[in-house]
Every structure is written in structure tokens, then in C-alpha cells.
Motif scaffolding. Structure first.
Motif: not given
Length: 903
Positions: A417-429
Motif C-alpha cells: 500500500k505504501e508503494i502504491e501510494q508512492m507510485c500514484r500520478p501526481g505525487t512528487a515521486d
């Protein structure tokens, strides 16, 4: 319509037979929905199912054995059964099918996608046969028939030509490699007698009859409005054995005029053109997965990947990713391309640095458009399970400056879930992560294009599946439960390395993998089958047992096979060898050989690394140097000759033990591999040596055969049959007898190398004794090439020249083009179905085109775990295509050795 399924199968008590297929009525390939068959005698099984007309008129199905509602056995379904249904609204129409259980075919290789999709592919399939109100459908398997031929039936009926072979009834290849025809049963006179013939479609004549008595069918009592289906006929013709030739070369070694200092997926098409030009059938490559860990040359090792799915970015053909719009940038990269491509070897760091500069610029220019495309969305949907973790891992590796995720300050434990959040379009990452999506998408398209190009040209692209994974990889991060991270995989001593090999990979937790039916491996094989029609299983022995080395060891000598059957103290003593625990398990270090090992450094070693014991002239390692890893750490960065001699000498002292404790049961033991060459063995009495030798021989060559056979048969059947790729096993090294049993049972092609014979009584293998189900070669990437080997051991070369080549007199000092041609010719005439030679060995036959210096041809030195993999072709692929004298020679040899048959 009604379909009546019938099969003869003798079940065990409590078992039942079910049919499972691709339509809703047959369970939609869901094992829980399979249709039970009924029986009155436990042998003859049948069921009637009402089916609607499926798409394209074909339903696929298989038979499955259940016990207590659990699948216990499936028939071979590398080629699924085809049920041909007429397009009719007549609900009373009946199809009666009589099947036989399908085991793995003896000639299974002909049913692989290597043959059906490439070598003997039928790209323009015929139409389905016309159906009849009262019909007899005959189906037969005959995969070894090319597009210019077809299977036909000749028999005692007018429609079958009344035994005139040239008037035989051609069958349809709509379900190739299964052939089918349907005749109007109302016009048949029973009994029916017939034979299958090989029919030349262009010349409209039969070229061969099947070599067996007439097939016979009494009146089956076909009713009106019924079609009777006779299936599972296998057809063989008395024709010459099919054989092919091929080339093996790493993708990174390819060089074209447009290469960027390293081979890329675009270059594969030129290599395929050369294969077609010279009538070769296979292009074999090394693993192409991403190995990026440190962005240094140490990442050049292609078997140490960070992902079992992702491709290495350096294999991207930049010209296919889009053109840079800024003229200055384009000019700068053109100059860099010319500079890097002029190098005789790969500059791994420079190549990857420049390519990444290009990736960032082209992603900035084209990325948004590509990621919004339907093609990319489709790719991402199919691959996100591995693509997202891979991209996140790669981003975090660079952000935290290490591939060792255990050292990351955050995300060191994978949480989806943490990695999915990081990989979402719009995030700084996201911009740092999505560039990996972009690159992998292009790599996918480029390799798939090469694959389709190979298939269209009748060439098989053969890949390589490494046995191990890196302990600093996406899989170790996301799925650590599948691995034993407290051990190191490697190989025992062999011709490649006298100290064994330590690959550093974690070993597999097979018990855990078995619990989900090896889904990790199944997904890996299936992904690979998208791009390759054949593959080499690197170190297939690892599926029987793996050589596991303790973390404190550097060399492979202190390893043990896992799983295995260690020996108790009592069992060791039963061989007549009194168990002296301290003597057998502690490194034996004696005054008498220290000078031999360390020379003038002996006093230095005594002062710093070893200390005396209470036994006269016997020493022990000092605690701060009592493992090979501690010694390695001390000598890190010291490359002078004295330091290397002392370091390697200390390694040998530490491994000078007679037995190694078992990892799981420390009070049980394994005889140390290859110990007969060490000082502790020499210290035994003659009686102890004789007893130890008997124990050693029993342990390594007999004790585990049945045990390891069982281990392999738990895994390999479903793994090798999970796809239709042709399977080749790298079965080199210390080979127990059970390996040949399993590979033969599963129809896996073996690897045969003349200078590494399977028979220990032979110095060189006999090419004419090679099994047909094998791949023969002269050298591999882990060995010197033919020319290099010729110069390594003068006495061995002389014996080969006299006894294997049959020449009198003194062997030439170097392998002349004439000698190389003779060796190549002999291999092409071997019994192996495939003769796949390294590019260097093909080139060795022509003095105008081969490399000047023989030892520059070598790709890898296994004894050196830090070898730099940087071999490149010395000529371009365009030059290779124009090498008329060489290409004519190769073509002639392949034609002469009958490795270019078309049927």
C-alpha cells in the motif's frame, strides 16, 4: 448440440475423471467447474454435455483426474484438444468423441512453440473441414510437417483415392499440429482401411507413407445426424531426423553501425538476418534482465539481476524511442554514439551514463504522450504486478545510494500500500518512478518486435533463465519468504573453477514455494514465453539440489548440497573411519606445508594470522581471521602479488577440513567436496583414506539419486509444461545419475560439450554418441573459445588433434582456420537435434573475419567473481552480413550436414 465425451482410463480407488474446457458449459477452464464423467467399470468413462456454438467453431478441452474433489493428475495439454463444432441450430445434432489419455509425447520438442510458431510454423492455416449430417471426423497429430506439405489419408474408399497416394484426401491444418478431416459417413463402405501419407501440396503428390500396418475401423454404427470423432492418432514417417544449427551470442556483445557502444534489441533483427542468410535456425542469448545496482562496471554480470521481469535499460535501441527535437542535443548524442561504438570492448559505465542522459531527455519530451497512450495502458495493466515494485525499487536504490534495501531509512520492509501510494500520478515521486515505466514499455515493444521478426523468418529466439536471484533485488525485497537469505548459492568444484563457485545468490525456500504450486516460477516462465520460444535453464541441477555455501565463506569448497541426507557420526564410523571430531572439523594447519603454501611470506603469516596449538607443529587460525570473510575484509583493496598469495593461502587453510557440519542438523556431517587434494586428507592413514574414499563415493554419487529425483519431479514437470517453450537444461558439472532420468522423462534437451564429457572415463566426448534430444556446442560463455582452448594445454590439444581429429604428427601451435572448420564440421555431424555454436567459434573458420588475438574472444571467467563482462564483436553485423566467404562456408556446412531440412 449434444457432445458425448468418451475416454478409456483406469483410475485408482477414489478417483474420477472430469472434462474441463474453454466454454461456459465445460467450466471456462476453472478446475472447480469441471464436468464429471461416469463409469460402470472404473475404466470406460463418458458424459453428454449440451454445448452452444463457440466462437470460431472451436472449443478447447482436457481431461483431469480428481480425488476427493482435488486435482491429482492432468493429461498433457501442451497442445490443447480442439473440439470442432458445426454451426447449426439443430439441437439434436450429436458429436460423439472417442479420446485416449494424452501423456507427454516422446517427440515433445516438435510440439513446442519453437517448432509450431517458428521452425515448422503454419502461418496461413487452412479452413475447418466441411461438416456432414452423418460424418466421420479423423484427427491426427503430426507436427513435423512444414507449410509446403500436409497430412493426407489414403485408403480403400473413393474419397480416399482407393489407395492411389497422389489422390489421397488432404487434411486441414486449422488446429496445427493436429490435423483434421471429416468425410461423409453415408458414402463410406465398412470396414474402413487407411494410412496417413505425407503430401507435397506444391507438386500434388505423396512423398512418404506412414511405416506401420493399415489402420482399420469396423462399422462404428454412426447414426443419422451424428458425427463420430476419432482422435489421438499419432503419425510418424520414416524420414531423416530433423536437425538445426544456431548461434549463441550475448545481446550486449552485438555491434551494428547504429549501436551505442553496446548491443541492443534492435540489433537482434540484423543477427536474425544473418541467421537466415546462413541457414541457421536458432539465435541464443544470455539473460537480458536489469542488473543495475551500483551504476558501475560490476553491474555487468548478467546473471545477477535486480528483477526477474524487467529488462536492462542499456538494451534499448535509442533510435526507436524517438528523436530529440533540439538539434544541439541530437548532435551531441550522435558524436557520443560514434565515440562509444568505436571501442573494441564495452565501456559499461560510459554507455549506461549516456543512455540515461538520453532517457531523461526523451522522457521529458515524449513521456506524457506515451504514458497516456492506449498501448501503454494495456502494457501497464498486464505488468503492473512487477513493474510498480521494480520502478519504486530502482528509484529508492538511487535515492538512498544503495541497492541493499535493508539499509534504506524508509521502505526497507516492503508494504504494497505504501508503494502504491508512492507510485500514484501526481505525487512528487511519480516523475522519478514513471520514467522506468516508459523505458520498460519501449524495451517490451522492441524485444517483441525482434521476437515476431524471428518467428516470421523461421528462426527461434532462445533465452536464458538464471538459477538465482540477487539478495539485493526486487524479489528479495517484495517476496523474502520465498528465499533463504542466510545462505549463498554456488557450484561445487568443476572444470570452470577448482575452488567451486560462489554466486552470492540466496537459495530458494522450496517448501514455501510448493505451498502455492510454485506460482513464483510459473509467472516467471509465462512472462518469458512472451518473447522466447526456447530457453536454457541455467544450472538445471539447482532444481534437484543447490550448492549452498555459508555466509562466512568466500570459496565454494565449504558448501553442501541442499536438500541432502547428511551423515551421523555412527554412519561415518560404519565405514571404518573413527570419528575424530576436532581433527575432522577444524582446519588442519601443519608446519610441514606452510612454506609450500606461503613461501617467503610464511613468517609473516605465523606472526599475524595463525597461532600454535598444544600439538607440536600444528597451528590454528587466530580468531580475528578464522573465516574466509574476515580474511577477505582484511585484504580488501590489496592487489599486490604478495597480498593475493597470502589471502588465497589463508582461504585454503580455512577450507582444509575433512567434514562440514550440516546447516540444519549440526551434529550431522557432509564430506568436504574435493578434499582429496588437500593436506588433511594426506594426513590420514592408508586405511582411513580407503574408508573415506568409499564413504565419499557413496555420498556424492549414489546416496542421493532417488532422493534428488523426487525433489526434481516435485517441481520440474509443472514448471517445464507451464508454457510451450522448448526446454534446454544446462546439465554440466557434478551430475548425479538422476539428472538424466528426469531430463529424459520430461523431454528436456541436454547440453553436450566435447571437452566436458558426461562419461568420466572419457577425456573428450564422442560426438556420434550424443543423444538426439540434446544441444551440442564447442564452447559456452563460461569457457574459452575453440581458439583460446587450443592454446591453453599443449598436451591436451595434441591428444585431441591425434585421437579425435585423427591426424598424425604435431598439432599446430594455434587453431588454424582449417582446424577450426574441421571441428565445426564434426559438431554439425553430431547426433544432437541442435548444434548451437558461439559466434566466435563460427568466425574461427575464416582467417579474414576472425579476431586477431584468440584470448580476446572470451566472455567470462567463472573463477573470478568480479569479472568484467565486456566482450564485443570486432566487426559490425552489417560487415558480418557481407562476409561472403564465411557465410558461404557456413551455409555449405549446414547444408552438407543436413541441418536445413524443411520437413
Amino acid at each position: 448440440m449434444i457432445v458425448s465425451f468418451n475416454i478409456e482410463y483406469r483410475t485408482n480407488w477414489g478417483e474420477d475423471v472430469r472434462v474441463l474446457g474453454s466454454t461456459t458449459e465445460l467450466g471456462n477452464n476453472d478446475h472447480k467447474q469441471a464436468i464429471p464423467l461416469r463409469t460402470t467399470d472404473g475404466t470406460h468413462w463418458g458424459a453428454e454435455v449440451e454445448l452452444s456454438y463457440p466462437e470460431a467453431g472451436i472449443a478447447n478441452y482436457i481431461y483431469v483426474i480428481y480425488k476427493e474433489n482435488q486435482v491429482v493428475r492432468e493429461e498433457w495439454h501442451g497442445i490443447q484438444r480442439c473440439l470442432l463444432l458445426p454451426q447449426t441450430t439443430d439441437a439434436a445434432k450429436k458429436i460423439t468423441v472417442h479420446d485416449s489419455w494424452k501423456n507427454l509425447p516422446e517427440e515433445q520438442y516438435f510440439y513446442s512453440s519453437a517448432f509450431t510458431e517458428s521452425l515448422l510454423a503454419h502461418r496461413k492455416r487452412g479452413a475447418l473441414p466441411k461438416s456432414h449430417k452423418k460424418g466421420l471426423m479423423i484427427k491426427a497429430y503430426a507436427p513435423r510437417i512444414s507449410e509446403d506439405y500436409c497430412l493426407a489419408i489414403s485408403g480403400n474408399q473413393t474419397i480416399l483415392g482407393n489407395w492411389e497416394a497422389d489422390k489421397a484426401l488432404p487434411m486441414s491444418d486449422a488446429c496445427f499440429p493436429e490435423w483434421v478431416t471429416e468425410v461423409d459417413a453415408s458414402k463410406l463402405t465398412f470396414p474402413l482401411e487407411y494410412k496417413f501419407v505425407l503430401y507435397n501440396k506444391k507438386e500434388k503428390k505423396a512423398e512418404a507413407w506412414e511405416n506401420n500396418p493399415n489402420r482399420y475401423l469396423a462399422d462404428p454404427g454412426i447414426k443419422a445426424n451424428e458425427t463420430r470423432v476419432l482422435s489421438d492418432r499419432y503419425v510418424y514417417f520414416d524420414t531423416p531426423a530433423w536437425k538445426g544449427a544456431g548461434v549463441a551470442v550475448p545481446v550486449f556483445s552485438l555491434k551494428s553501425e547504429k549501436s551505442f557502444g553496446v548491443g541492443d534489441f534492435g540489433d537482434l533483427k540484423l543477427l536474425i538476418d544473418w541467421a537466415v542468410e546462413t541457414h541457421q535456425k536458432v539465435v541464443q542469448v544470455l539473460p537480458v534482465n536489469d542488473t543495475t545496482m551500483t551504476h558501475s562496471w560490476t553491474d555487468s554480470y548478467p546473471y545477477n539481476s535486480i528483477s526477474i521481469y524487467a529488462f536492462h535499460p542499456m538494451y534499448a535501441d535509442l533510435s526507436r524511442m524517438g528523436k530529440l527535437k533540439k538539434a544541439a542535443d541530437a548532435k551531441r548524442f550522435n558524436e557520443k554514439q560514434a565515440e562509444l561504438n568505436s571501442l573494441s570492448v564495452i565501456d559499461y559505465e560510459a554507455v549506461n551514463q549516456v543512455k540515461w542522459e538520453y532517457f531523461r531527455l526523451i522522457f521529458q519530451q515524449e513521456g506524457e504522450k506515451v504514458l497516456a497512450s492506449e498501448a501503454f495502458k494495456e502494457f501497464f495493466e498486464a505488468n503492473q504486478e512487477w513493474l510498480r515494485p521494480y520502478a519504486a525499487f530502482s528509484y529508492l536504490r538511487d535515492a538512498y545510494k544503495t541497492p541493499d534495501f535493508r539499509l534504506w531509512p524508509k521502505y526497507n520492509t516492503y508494504k504494497s500500500k505504501e508503494i502504491e501510494q508512492m507510485c500514484r500520478p501526481g505525487t512528487a515521486d511519480y516523475p522519478h518512478i514513471s520514467i522506468y515505466y516508459f523505458i520498460q514499455f519501449h524495451l517490451h515493444l522492441q524485444l517483441l518486435e525482434a521476437t515476431n521478426y524471428a518467428r516470421a523468418n523461421g528462426v527461434v529466439l532462445k533465452g536464458d533463465i538464471p538459477i538465482g536471484i540477487s539478495r539485493n533485488s526486487v524479489e528479495a525485497w517484495t517476496e523474502p519468504h520465498y528465499f533463504n537469505l542466510n545462505g549463498q548459492a554456488g557450484a561445487p568444484p568443476d572444470d570452470f573453477s577448482v575452488n567451486g563457485q560462489n554466486w552470492g545468490f540466496p537459495t530458494y525456500n522450496w517448501e514455501v514455494m510448493e505451498q502455492d504450486d510454485y506460482s513464483w516460477w510459473m509467472k516467471r516462465f509465462r512472462k518469458m514465453s512472451e518473447y522466447f520460444d526456447a530457453y536454457r535453464i541455467d544450472h538445471i541441477l539447482g532444481f534437484f539440489r543447490i550448492w549452498e555455501i555459508p555466509m562466512h565463506a568466500v570459496h565454494g569448497l565449504l558448501g553442501q548440497f541442499v536438500p541432502s541426507l547428511p551423515m551421523s557420526r555412527e554412519e561415518i564410523e560404519s565405514y571404518g573411519l573413527p570419528f575424530r571430531e576436532e581433527f575432522y572439523l577444524t582446519p588442519y594447519i601443519h608446519e610441514y606445508f606452510l612454506q609450500q603454501v606461503f613461501g617467503e611470506q610464511t613468517d609473516y603469516v605465523k606472526q599475524h594470522f595463525i597461532e600454535p596449538t598444544n600439538t607440536w607443529e600444528v597451528y590454528r587460525m587466530r580468531k580475528e581471521f578464522d573465516t574466509q570473510r574476515k580474511v577477505e575484509t582484511f585484504f580488501a583493496g590489496k592487489t599486490d602479488a604478495d597480498s593475493i598469495r597470502v589471502r588465497d593461502g589463508l582461504y585454503s587453510l580455512i577450507s582444509d577440513v575433512l567434514f562440514v557440519p550440516d546447516h540444519k542438523e549440526p551434529h550431522k556431517y557432509h564430506p568436504r567436496i574435493g578434499v582429496q587434494h588437500d593436506f588433511i586428507y594426506r594426513a590420514l592413514s592408508d586405511g582411513e583414506k580407503e574408508a573415506f574414499n568409499r564413504l565419499y563415493d557413496q555420498y556424492y554419487y549414489h546416496r542421493h539419486n532417488e532422493f534428488w529425483h523426487q525433489q526434481a519431479m516435485k517441481k520440474l514437470p509443472q514448471l517445464t509444461q507451464s508454457t510451450r517453450m522448448l526446454v534446454c537444461g544446462e546439465d554440466l558439472g557434478m551430475i548425479p545419475d538422476c539428472v538424466a532420468w528426469v531430463m529424459n522423462d520430461l523431454r528436456i534437451l541436454s547440453l553436450e560439450i566435447q571437452r566436458m564429457p558426461k562419461n568420466p572415463a572419457e577425456e573428450f566426448g564422442n560426438l556420434h554418441h550424443y543423444p538426439y534430444r540434446s544441444v551440442c556446442t564447442i564452447s559456452t560463455h563460461d569457457m574459452s573459445t575453440l581458439r583460446g582452448w587450443w592454446e591453453e594445454d599443449r598436451q591436451q590439444t595434441q591428444r585431441y588433434y591425434n585421437y579425435m581429429l585423427g591426424h598424425y604428427g604435431e598439432a599446430p601451435q594455434t587453431a588454424t582456420p582449417e582446424v577450426c572448420e574441421e571441428v565445426v564440421r564434426n559438431h554439425l555431424y553430431s547426433q544432437s537435434i541442435f548444434c548451437i555454436l558461439s559466434l566466435q567459434d563460427w568466425l574461427s573458420m575464416d582467417g579474414n573475419w576472425r579476431r586477431t588475438v584468440a584470448n580476446e574472444e572470451r566472455i567470462n571467467i567463472p573463477a573470478n567473481p568480479r569479472h568484467y563482462w565486456r566482450y564485443r564483436m570486432h566487426l559490425t553485423l552489417e560487415q558480418l552480413l557481407g562476409a561472403e566467404s564465411l557465410n558461404k562456408k557456413i551455409t555449405h556446412l549446414i547444408e552438407q550436414s543436413a541441418r536445413n531440412l524443411y520437413w
